[in-house]
Design a protein around this motif. Sequence first.
Motif, PDB file in Angstrom:
ATOM      1  N   LEU A  40       0.846  -1.178   0.000  1.00 11.92           N
ATOM      2  CA  LEU A  40       0.000   0.000   0.000  1.00 11.92           C
ATOM      3  C   LEU A  40       0.889   1.237   0.000  1.00 11.92           C
ATOM      4  O   LEU A  40       1.882   1.293   0.721  1.00 11.92           O
ATOM      5  CB  LEU A  40      -0.890   0.021   1.248  1.00 11.92           C
ATOM      6  CG  LEU A  40      -1.891  -1.128   1.409  1.00 11.92           C
ATOM      7  CD1 LEU A  40      -2.617  -1.006   2.744  1.00 11.92           C
ATOM      8  CD2 LEU A  40      -2.885  -1.142   0.268  1.00 11.92           C
ATOM      9  N   PRO A  41       0.569   2.259  -0.802  1.00 13.75           N
ATOM     10  CA  PRO A  41       1.365   3.488  -0.772  1.00 13.75           C
ATOM     11  C   PRO A  41       1.310   4.115   0.614  1.00 13.75           C
ATOM     12  O   PRO A  41       0.288   4.060   1.297  1.00 13.75           O
ATOM     13  CB  PRO A  41       0.699   4.378  -1.824  1.00 13.75           C
ATOM     14  CG  PRO A  41      -0.673   3.827  -1.985  1.00 13.75           C
ATOM     15  CD  PRO A  41      -0.575   2.362  -1.725  1.00 13.75           C
ATOM     16  N   THR A  42       2.421   4.712   1.047  1.00 11.50           N
ATOM     17  CA  THR A  42       2.536   5.257   2.394  1.00 11.50           C
ATOM     18  C   THR A  42       2.971   6.712   2.338  1.00 11.50           C
ATOM     19  O   THR A  42       3.865   7.076   1.576  1.00 11.50           O
ATOM     20  CB  THR A  42       3.544   4.442   3.222  1.00 11.50           C
ATOM     21  OG1 THR A  42       3.092   3.084   3.309  1.00 11.50           O
ATOM     22  CG2 THR A  42       3.683   5.001   4.628  1.00 11.50           C
ATOM     23  N   LEU A  43       2.320   7.550   3.150  1.00 12.58           N
ATOM     24  CA  LEU A  43       2.674   8.959   3.276  1.00 12.58           C
ATOM     25  C   LEU A  43       3.096   9.225   4.707  1.00 12.58           C
ATOM     26  O   LEU A  43       2.489   8.713   5.653  1.00 12.58           O
ATOM     27  CB  LEU A  43       1.485   9.848   2.910  1.00 12.58           C
ATOM     28  CG  LEU A  43       0.910   9.682   1.494  1.00 12.58           C
ATOM     29  CD1 LEU A  43      -0.338  10.534   1.324  1.00 12.58           C
ATOM     30  CD2 LEU A  43       1.942  10.043   0.440  1.00 12.58           C
ATOM     31  N   ASN A  70      -5.997  10.364  -3.390  1.00  7.45           N
ATOM     32  CA  ASN A  70      -4.752  10.303  -4.159  1.00  7.45           C
ATOM     33  C   ASN A  70      -4.803   9.205  -5.216  1.00  7.45           C
ATOM     34  O   ASN A  70      -3.793   8.591  -5.561  1.00  7.45           O
ATOM     35  CB  ASN A  70      -3.554  10.112  -3.235  1.00  7.45           C
ATOM     36  CG  ASN A  70      -3.248  11.368  -2.429  1.00  7.45           C
ATOM     37  OD1 ASN A  70      -4.053  12.288  -2.368  1.00  7.45           O
ATOM     38  ND2 ASN A  70      -2.081  11.411  -1.798  1.00  7.45           N
ATOM     39  N   PRO A  76      -3.976   5.914   0.801  1.00  6.22           N
ATOM     40  CA  PRO A  76      -2.615   5.646   1.288  1.00  6.22           C
ATOM     41  C   PRO A  76      -2.558   5.472   2.804  1.00  6.22           C
ATOM     42  O   PRO A  76      -3.350   6.054   3.556  1.00  6.22           O
ATOM     43  CB  PRO A  76      -1.824   6.895   0.865  1.00  6.22           C
ATOM     44  CG  PRO A  76      -2.595   7.462  -0.278  1.00  6.22           C
ATOM     45  CD  PRO A  76      -4.034   7.167   0.014  1.00  6.22           C
ATOM     46  N   GLY A 156      -9.037   4.840   4.405  1.00  2.00           N
ATOM     47  CA  GLY A 156      -7.646   4.409   4.375  1.00  2.00           C
ATOM     48  C   GLY A 156      -7.108   4.215   5.784  1.00  2.00           C
ATOM     49  O   GLY A 156      -7.719   4.652   6.767  1.00  2.00           O
TER      50      GLY A 156
END
Length: 620
Positions: A40-43, A70, A76, A156
């Motif tokens: 999973l994309p992470t910020l 996003n 994210p 999310g």
Amino acid sequence: MKLDRRLLLRGAVAGGGLAALQGLMPAWAQTGSPGLRADLPTLTGPNIDLTIGQSPFTVNGRTATATTINGVLPAPVLRLREGQNVRLAVTNQLDEDTSIHWHGILLPFQMDGVPGVSFPGIRPRETFVYEFPVRQSGTFWYHSHSGLQEALGHYGPIVIDPAGADPVAYDREHVLVLSDWSFMHPHEIFDKLKKSPGYFNRQRTTLAGLLDGSDRMSLEERRMWGEMRMDPRDILDVNGSTYTYLINGHGPRENWTGLFRPGERVRLRIINASAMSIFNVRIPGLPMTVVQADGENVRPIETDEFQISVAETYDVIVQPTEDRAYTIVSEAIDRSGMGRATLAPRLGMTAEVPPLREVPNLTMKDMGMGDMGGMGGMDHGSMGAQPGGAMAGMDHGAMTGASGGAMAGMDHGAVPAQPAGAMPGMDHGSMAGMNMRDPENAPPDMAVGVGVDAIAMAPANRMGERPIGLQDVPHRVLVYTDLVSLQPNKDQRPPSRTMEIHLTGNMERFMWGFDGRKFSELVEPIRFERDERVRVTLVNDSMMAHPIHLHGHFFELVTGGPAGHQPLKHTVNVPPGGKVSFDLTADNPGDWAFHCHLLLHMHAGMFNVVTVRPMEGAAS
């Protein structure tokens, strides 16, 4: 607008072979493309930009639109650290207002993200900046609090690392976001439930099931359910007949895979971000040690299966030692479908996927009859004789016969009476002595009217009971009374007062509320003084489970466990006919949402505002 099951294509397009197989799969297994990314994309960092918009996707020749953050679904991962300040700039690219609520996060109420309660919402093409100090650690999540956007993909995960050493030791972690998805737009789902609350129930008891024993009910039990005009399999309002159950945006056949090395301690951060689905979670062949509930550390407790209601989170540790794959199962509590993922040493490995288990049947306890025993042993005389043999206060209208061998009248709308010999209708009518149209039966603060069709005669504290469908499984099952706070409770004062709140509804009309009132009726807010200590008891007068969530606070479940170590929760599942007590310290001033986290129940009226104001003479 019709929506597809697949949320977002991140990889290869489905081949013709898979497309050909889709028509042969049950509804819960019909999904989109394989080859999706497992990560999973992470910020992270003090400044995070989020954009809410719509993303097209195509599955099985059908194109639809999801509401995404996003551009991805789930949104994210937000990776924060306890003690930092975070600034989240949220831009709305939708053609309607939107919002983000930071579920379980302790913050100033102006940053809580509930339109009409804590802020006005985010209008199209505008940006709202949420800014607050991070005061806690654990597993949480974020989602829309506007309309039904949450059901369209607007959710999310949040992971907050502790400022100091983590008391949970692990070598690797995976975030697992459980959710549900339908081709049908949530507004259309809601409309169907308003017209016929049993619309999605395809698992009703049948005459054939009575004759061959597969319904696991005696003739006497069936007769009793018929006289009460109730459905013993009305467990989820919306289920696998329309939903596909997802794990990290992947359907069962897409097989999201998380990797491990044999011998590693793997932390699974499990979040139920569904709109309407409660899951039973297990990993066949692999025990799980629960170490956190709703972001709060608990004394480690090993189990083989647990139920996770909507909006709850559980962190578990698993330690696979073999060089083999394991299946992660998130099975809907009515057994109408499941989510499926895999833990494996290498990509491409799979493990056996267990079949769906037997559909559970509701019991007398689920009707608020407490420990009155089995249906066959009930005293008909105590229920009040009625004309034609019906039981007191139980007739919401006779029902038509169901097609395909299903028992007559198991939907909820009032229709013509049954022909002679048909099985009696089974809608949600109230039981004898439970008819709330009689003011004498109502608690003092309850509004008696069309919004209340029943009240539990003997609601039971069921926190120590195995949940629906797991009563007889041959392995360990987590219950709320297993949870013990790792750290001592901060406020151990006894409550200065008590409060009882009834969870009420009229299933025939799909109306929901607190104490007989829905939010649109301009109900009075629930008022607490700042730092007041209150024991709240939630009484579920309905036959549906309700995950109740309080914003801006944690409360201590009164489980009868070790003194001073009651488990902290922000969401608690109140079972049918059950009651739950918790102790609350109202230490966060402001106006806070308080609601059932089944999205369509909240939308239908099970919502109120908790207002916490400084005590007289205290500083604001």
